[in-house]
Design a protein around this motif. Structure first.
Motif, PDB file in Angstrom:
ATOM      1  N   LEU A   1       0.851  -1.187   0.000  1.00  0.00           N
ATOM      2  CA  LEU A   1       0.000   0.000   0.000  1.00  0.00           C
ATOM      3  C   LEU A   1       0.886   1.236   0.000  1.00  0.00           C
ATOM      4  N   VAL A   2       0.755   2.064  -1.032  1.00  0.00           N
ATOM      5  CA  VAL A   2       1.570   3.272  -1.150  1.00  0.00           C
ATOM      6  C   VAL A   2       0.774   4.484  -0.696  1.00  0.00           C
ATOM      7  N   ILE A   3       1.176   5.060   0.430  1.00  0.00           N
ATOM      8  CA  ILE A   3       0.689   6.371   0.859  1.00  0.00           C
ATOM      9  C   ILE A   3       1.923   7.129   1.326  1.00  0.00           C
ATOM     10  N   THR A   4       2.320   8.124   0.571  1.00  0.00           N
ATOM     11  CA  THR A   4       3.551   8.853   0.855  1.00  0.00           C
ATOM     12  C   THR A   4       3.373   9.790   2.045  1.00  0.00           C
ATOM     13  N   ASP A   5       4.499  10.171   2.648  1.00  0.00           N
ATOM     14  CA  ASP A   5       4.461  11.138   3.746  1.00  0.00           C
ATOM     15  C   ASP A   5       3.870  12.460   3.272  1.00  0.00           C
ATOM     16  N   GLU A   6       4.177  12.828   2.043  1.00  0.00           N
ATOM     17  CA  GLU A   6       3.633  14.068   1.478  1.00  0.00           C
ATOM     18  C   GLU A   6       2.105  14.003   1.392  1.00  0.00           C
TER      19      GLU A   6
ATOM     20  N   VAL B   1       0.040  -7.780   3.560  1.00  0.00           N
ATOM     21  CA  VAL B   1       0.028  -6.358   3.200  1.00  0.00           C
ATOM     22  C   VAL B   1       1.218  -5.676   3.859  1.00  0.00           C
ATOM     23  N   SER B   2       1.878  -4.806   3.106  1.00  0.00           N
ATOM     24  CA  SER B   2       2.980  -3.998   3.634  1.00  0.00           C
ATOM     25  C   SER B   2       2.733  -2.541   3.286  1.00  0.00           C
ATOM     26  N   ARG B   3       3.163  -1.662   4.175  1.00  0.00           N
ATOM     27  CA  ARG B   3       3.105  -0.225   3.880  1.00  0.00           C
ATOM     28  C   ARG B   3       4.364   0.146   3.107  1.00  0.00           C
ATOM     29  N   LEU B   4       4.184   0.930   2.034  1.00  0.00           N
ATOM     30  CA  LEU B   4       5.312   1.336   1.206  1.00  0.00           C
ATOM     31  C   LEU B   4       5.429   2.862   1.185  1.00  0.00           C
ATOM     32  N   SER B   5       6.660   3.344   1.063  1.00  0.00           N
ATOM     33  CA  SER B   5       6.892   4.787   0.972  1.00  0.00           C
ATOM     34  C   SER B   5       6.680   5.305  -0.445  1.00  0.00           C
ATOM     35  N   GLY B   6       6.687   4.411  -1.413  1.00  0.00           N
ATOM     36  CA  GLY B   6       6.487   4.777  -2.813  1.00  0.00           C
ATOM     37  C   GLY B   6       6.512   3.530  -3.663  1.00  0.00           C
ATOM     38  N   PRO B   7       6.189   3.640  -4.952  1.00  0.00           N
ATOM     39  CA  PRO B   7       6.160   2.466  -5.834  1.00  0.00           C
ATOM     40  C   PRO B   7       7.512   1.781  -5.977  1.00  0.00           C
ATOM     41  N   ALA B   8       8.612   2.527  -5.787  1.00  0.00           N
ATOM     42  CA  ALA B   8       9.955   1.954  -5.935  1.00  0.00           C
ATOM     43  C   ALA B   8      10.566   1.560  -4.588  1.00  0.00           C
ATOM     44  N   ASP B   9       9.749   1.459  -3.561  1.00  0.00           N
ATOM     45  CA  ASP B   9      10.241   1.079  -2.235  1.00  0.00           C
ATOM     46  C   ASP B   9      10.956  -0.279  -2.322  1.00  0.00           C
ATOM     47  N   PRO B  10      12.129  -0.426  -1.698  1.00  0.00           N
ATOM     48  CA  PRO B  10      12.858  -1.703  -1.724  1.00  0.00           C
ATOM     49  C   PRO B  10      12.072  -2.888  -1.148  1.00  0.00           C
ATOM     50  N   LYS B  11      11.037  -2.613  -0.361  1.00  0.00           N
ATOM     51  CA  LYS B  11      10.218  -3.693   0.199  1.00  0.00           C
ATOM     52  C   LYS B  11       9.511  -4.496  -0.891  1.00  0.00           C
ATOM     53  N   VAL B  12       9.248  -3.879  -2.052  1.00  0.00           N
ATOM     54  CA  VAL B  12       8.549  -4.590  -3.133  1.00  0.00           C
ATOM     55  C   VAL B  12       9.312  -5.859  -3.481  1.00  0.00           C
ATOM     56  N   ALA B  13      10.631  -5.737  -3.669  1.00  0.00           N
ATOM     57  CA  ALA B  13      11.454  -6.918  -3.977  1.00  0.00           C
ATOM     58  C   ALA B  13      11.802  -7.683  -2.711  1.00  0.00           C
ATOM     59  N   GLY B  14      12.173  -6.949  -1.650  1.00  0.00           N
ATOM     60  CA  GLY B  14      12.617  -7.576  -0.404  1.00  0.00           C
ATOM     61  C   GLY B  14      11.567  -8.463   0.237  1.00  0.00           C
ATOM     62  N   GLU B  15      10.313  -8.054   0.159  1.00  0.00           N
ATOM     63  CA  GLU B  15       9.230  -8.834   0.757  1.00  0.00           C
ATOM     64  C   GLU B  15       8.443  -9.634  -0.280  1.00  0.00           C
ATOM     65  N   LYS B  16       8.973  -9.656  -1.509  1.00  0.00           N
ATOM     66  CA  LYS B  16       8.362 -10.419  -2.598  1.00  0.00           C
ATOM     67  C   LYS B  16       6.877 -10.108  -2.764  1.00  0.00           C
ATOM     68  N   LEU B  17       6.589  -8.805  -2.883  1.00  0.00           N
ATOM     69  CA  LEU B  17       5.205  -8.377  -3.073  1.00  0.00           C
ATOM     70  C   LEU B  17       4.779  -8.661  -4.508  1.00  0.00           C
TER      71      LEU B  17
END
Length: 194
Positions: free
Chosen positions: A47-52, A91-107
């Motif tokens: 889930l991408v919701i940026t700080d901005e 489900v993981s919270r992401l800082s943006g679409p290119a967040d390293p969690k996408v690959a790291g957590e195999k989303l």
């Protein structure tokens, strides 16, 4: 003459106070979403919701010429997370679409919501909105960024004076809850997410 003076003083007070923005929240009651999703889709999503986005304050009309202000992304983040956790196995919270969690957590999927709101009140005396809408437009892409689908739902919330006098945010909260319930159904119905 005294009556005219009192009437003018009351009118001046209304005009002075009119136009200010009263803070409300859109925080839904997520308990109503528990176990409403049926069988979970066997995919991990981000889930991408940026700080901005969370800092973005929105101002819309209330009643009596006043306005209401709120932070839709901040207020709905937990509700969106909870809704996705009812629909998917992870489900993981992401800082943006290119967040390293996408690959790291195999989303498998990355979901970015666009939240649009409206409010209205037919009251000339009270400021809380009697009608509120929350539109969720969720763009879903694969882990590589390829488009998968777009989910679009509209939540509607209404509240009368007797109801909202103890909770000025009631119509907004109801609209958020309605939108999240509809999002859960849209996810279940969308074959592209399987």
């Amino acid at each position: 003459m005294k009556r005219l003076f009192v009437l003018l003083a009351a009118l001046a007070t209304v005009l002075t106070l009119g136009g200010c923005a009263h803070p409300i929240t859109l925080n839904p009651n997520v308990a109503s979403l528990a176990d409403a999703g049926g069988t979970k889709i066997d995919k991990r999503v981000g889930l991408v919701i940026t700080d901005e986005s969370k800092k973005r304050e929105i101002t819309t009309p209330g009643g009596g010429g006043d306005k209401v202000s709120y932070f839709p992304y901040r207020d709905l983040e937990s509700g969106l997370y909870f809704t996705l956790s009812q629909a998917f196995t992870g489900v993981s919270r992401l800082s943006g679409p290119a967040d390293p969690k996408v690959a790291g957590e195999k989303l498998n999927l990355v979901i970015t919501p666009d939240i649009r709101t409206t409010s209205y009140s037919d009251s000339i005396v009270t400021w809380p909105p009697t009608l509120f809408t929350v539109e969720l437009i969720c763009t879903v892409v694969s882990d590589s960024g390829a488009p998968v689908t777009t989910l679009r739902v509209m939540g509607d919330g209404r509240a009368s004076f007797d109801e909202f006098k103890s909770d000025f945010s009631l119509s907004a909260k109801r609209a958020s809850e309605d939108a999240l319930k509809k999002l859960l159904k849209a996810i279940a119905d969308d074959k592209a997410l399987r």
